[in-house]
Enzyme design. Structure first.
Site, PDB file in Angstrom:
ATOM      1  N   TYR A   1      34.759  -6.469 -17.552  1.00 49.14           N
ATOM      2  CA  TYR A   1      35.510  -7.653 -17.110  1.00 49.14           C
ATOM      3  C   TYR A   1      35.189  -8.060 -15.674  1.00 49.14           C
ATOM      4  O   TYR A   1      35.897  -8.887 -15.105  1.00 49.14           O
ATOM      5  CB  TYR A   1      37.020  -7.389 -17.170  1.00 49.14           C
ATOM      6  CG  TYR A   1      37.529  -6.761 -18.433  1.00 49.14           C
ATOM      7  CD1 TYR A   1      37.433  -7.422 -19.652  1.00 49.14           C
ATOM      8  CD2 TYR A   1      38.132  -5.503 -18.399  1.00 49.14           C
ATOM      9  CE1 TYR A   1      37.934  -6.838 -20.814  1.00 49.14           C
ATOM     10  CE2 TYR A   1      38.621  -4.915 -19.556  1.00 49.14           C
ATOM     11  CZ  TYR A   1      38.521  -5.588 -20.755  1.00 49.14           C
ATOM     12  OH  TYR A   1      39.007  -5.004 -21.891  1.00 49.14           O
TER      13      TYR A   1
ATOM     14  N   PRO B   1      54.432  -4.670 -23.473  1.00 44.68           N
ATOM     15  CA  PRO B   1      53.634  -4.501 -22.254  1.00 44.68           C
ATOM     16  C   PRO B   1      52.746  -3.266 -22.328  1.00 44.68           C
ATOM     17  O   PRO B   1      53.137  -2.244 -22.867  1.00 44.68           O
ATOM     18  CB  PRO B   1      54.706  -4.310 -21.166  1.00 44.68           C
ATOM     19  CG  PRO B   1      55.848  -3.678 -21.883  1.00 44.68           C
ATOM     20  CD  PRO B   1      55.821  -4.206 -23.304  1.00 44.68           C
TER      21      PRO B   1
ATOM     22  N   TYR C   1      43.678   0.770 -19.930  1.00 38.81           N
ATOM     23  CA  TYR C   1      42.321   0.484 -20.416  1.00 38.81           C
ATOM     24  C   TYR C   1      41.294   1.272 -19.591  1.00 38.81           C
ATOM     25  O   TYR C   1      40.186   0.809 -19.358  1.00 38.81           O
ATOM     26  CB  TYR C   1      42.050  -1.025 -20.393  1.00 38.81           C
ATOM     27  CG  TYR C   1      43.154  -1.802 -21.068  1.00 38.81           C
ATOM     28  CD1 TYR C   1      43.247  -1.806 -22.453  1.00 38.81           C
ATOM     29  CD2 TYR C   1      44.132  -2.470 -20.334  1.00 38.81           C
ATOM     30  CE1 TYR C   1      44.274  -2.475 -23.097  1.00 38.81           C
ATOM     31  CE2 TYR C   1      45.166  -3.145 -20.974  1.00 38.81           C
ATOM     32  CZ  TYR C   1      45.232  -3.142 -22.351  1.00 38.81           C
ATOM     33  OH  TYR C   1      46.255  -3.796 -22.986  1.00 38.81           O
TER      34      TYR C   1
ATOM     35  N   CYS D   1      22.472   5.527 -16.599  1.00 44.64           N
ATOM     36  CA  CYS D   1      21.218   4.789 -16.484  1.00 44.64           C
ATOM     37  C   CYS D   1      21.386   3.338 -16.901  1.00 44.64           C
ATOM     38  O   CYS D   1      20.854   2.909 -17.940  1.00 44.64           O
ATOM     39  CB  CYS D   1      20.147   5.476 -17.327  1.00 44.64           C
ATOM     40  SG  CYS D   1      19.984   7.188 -16.847  1.00 44.64           S
TER      41      CYS D   1
ATOM     42  N   ARG E   1      49.435  -2.883 -19.739  1.00 44.33           N
ATOM     43  CA  ARG E   1      48.950  -2.781 -18.366  1.00 44.33           C
ATOM     44  C   ARG E   1      50.073  -2.649 -17.326  1.00 44.33           C
ATOM     45  O   ARG E   1      50.003  -1.803 -16.433  1.00 44.33           O
ATOM     46  CB  ARG E   1      48.130  -4.020 -18.032  1.00 44.33           C
ATOM     47  CG  ARG E   1      47.416  -3.978 -16.679  1.00 44.33           C
ATOM     48  CD  ARG E   1      46.823  -5.348 -16.346  1.00 44.33           C
ATOM     49  NE  ARG E   1      46.110  -5.922 -17.459  1.00 44.33           N
ATOM     50  CZ  ARG E   1      44.828  -5.682 -17.742  1.00 44.33           C
ATOM     51  NH1 ARG E   1      44.119  -4.909 -16.948  1.00 44.33           N
ATOM     52  NH2 ARG E   1      44.260  -6.230 -18.784  1.00 44.33           N
TER      53      ARG E   1
END
Ligand SMILES: *Cc1c(COP(=O)(O)O)cnc(C)c1O
Length: 454
Positions: free
Chosen positions: A352, A310, A411, A382, A312
């Protein structure tokens, strides 16, 4: 409106401080209510360390880790945290102290673990493109003096990789050491994952090997001297909130394992990958302990050791990206809130279309309290893509107000870059009343460090 912001546009307001246990709104003396990470007000961290900054609750990391372990209690297992989700040394060290092992995808990640003296017996090497040099490094790895050389397991993802691994392993002298343990990452052809970029378990994806081909490999190399078949693995994607796809993949994996056993190949390890999702806004993910129990239920009767990777689900919720409002502005159609955090700090929204809720950190004065004014929350880079949320009901904010960008632990920093010559943010670990710097903010000098004037 750009089609790339579908999931980030016009969402109902969510305040994670109300459901995440280690963040809360508290009143300090007679002052306004504000968000605390454990016992430390975020505003204090912003004053001391500046913004943008990633702020982690150590207790949240521990609870998430223990939640998964609790579910797996009935089967022999080793949790291997996916280093790519968050590679901060202090966080890896803390996870190691809880008993965690690690899943790596590069030689650089292995070097980080080596720096911490992590035993190779706790390291699994995944990834579809391990280079020859990286394979060598893992074969030679020694985390500490007591360690034998090598790592716990290589998860191979192609026949060509297996060939290279056998070649390299045969070169290493193995007087006292066993041949390296190897598993095939099987592609179980199960559809899952929150976004096309993070679904990995279908035949059309680059990951793993389809079962008929994987089976041929196991059988063809059953007598190999240089490697030892040790396990079978899968990883079907990320941000998966239902248990059903996990169950389907795991049942397939179990049937493959039994098939191999009938062929006389007895595997010791069942590596189920990672991928459990979290609640960013309105998702209802399965709990970590239910997830662990489901795995234990299927793996238990097989009599194997479970490996779990695992990322996340252990680290996402533990962290906010703390940022300050630089400016606000509006035109005839829209209001904008411009933050000092940007897409280089947190790529997930643009990469995402991931919605990270954003809230104030100090309660507004009563005049503004109930305002549900919607604005686009953007960074200074920008690029139009440098937008965290579109039409988000943050209410009215002013220059220098603090905001929290929630669930930034996985992430988040790991994907950050120096785009627009922006130094990467500071990271701060909170435990109880203590806040500790665990990565200093990059300076202009750091940015120039690798440039060579030619
Ligand atoms: C990324 C990855 C993980 C971790 O995935 P999460 O969704 O963060 O849990 C585990 N295993 C492999 C092979 C991976 O590539």
């Amino acid at each position: 409106m750009s089609p790339h912001v579908k999931a980030r546009r016009g969402l109902p307001y969510v305040d994670p401080a109300k459901h995440l246990p280690h963040f809360s709104w508290k009143k300090r003396g007679g002052a306004a209510r504000e968000v605390y990470c454990e016992q430390v007000p975020l505003s204090q961290i912003a004053r001391r360390y500046g913004t943008p900054a990633f702020v982690y609750s150590r207790q949240a990391i521990q609870d998430a880790y223990r939640g998964i372990e609790r579910g797996l209690a009935k089967v022999p297992h080793q949790v291997c945290f996916a280093v790519k989700a968050n590679g901060n040394l202090s966080i890896l060290n803390f996870l190691a102290s809880l008993g965690s092992g690690f899943d790596i995808v590069s030689g650089g990640e292995l070097a980080h673990l080596g720096h911490l003296g992590i035993s190779g017996r706790r390291i699994v090497f995944s990834g579809v493109g391990k280079s020859r040099e990286e394979i060598r490094e893992a074969l030679r790895y020694r985390g500490n003096r007591r360690d034998a050389r090598g790592i716990l397991q290589f998860n191979v993802e192609s026949p060509a990789e297996l060939e290279m691994l056998i070649e390299e392993a045969s070169r290493v002298s193995r007087a006292a050491e066993r041949a390296p343990g190897v598993s095939v990452r099987v592609n179980p052809d199960v559809k899952a994952g929150g976004h096309p970029h993070i679904a990995t378990g279908l035949e059309e994806h680059k990951f793993g090997i389809a079962w008929p081909e994987a089976r041929r490999l196991y059988l063809a190399h059953r007598g190999a001297q240089a490697i030892r078949w040790q396990g079978i693995s899968a990883h079907i994607g990320s941000q998966i909130v239902d248990l059903q796809p996990f169950r389907r993949a795991l049942e397939r994996l179990a049937s493959y394992l039994l098939d191999l056993r009938r062929q006389g190949i007895a595997l010791e390890y069942l590596d189920v990958g990672g991928g459990l999702g979290v609640r960013y806004t309105s998702e209802h993910p399965a709990s970590r302990s239910d997830y662990g129990r489901m795995i234990a239920e299927i793996a238990g009767p097989l009599g194997v050791k479970v490996l779990l990777e695992p990322g996340r689900s252990i680290i996402a919720e533990s962290c906010v990206l703390l940022s300050r409002v630089v400016y606000t502005k509006s035109n005839s159609r829209k209001s904008f809130v411009i933050l000092d955090a940007a897409m280089n700090d947190l790529m997930r929204p643009v990469l995402y279309d991931a919605p990270h809720p954003i809230t104030r950190v100090v309660q507004a004065s009563s005049r503004n309290e109930n305002s549900a004014e919607r604005s686009d929350i953007v960074g200074p880079v920008c690029e139009t893509g440098d937008t965290f949320l579109v039409d988000w009901p943050l209410g009215s904010v002013s220059q220098r107000d603090l905001v929290a960008i929630w669930l930034a632990g996985a992430y988040g920093f790991a994907q950050s870059s120096n785009y627009n010559a922006r130094g990467r943010a500071a990271e701060i670990l909170v435990y109880g009343r203590t806040a500790k710097l665990i990565r200093r903010r990059e300076t202009y000098r750091d940015l120039l460090r690798t440039d060579v004037l030619g």
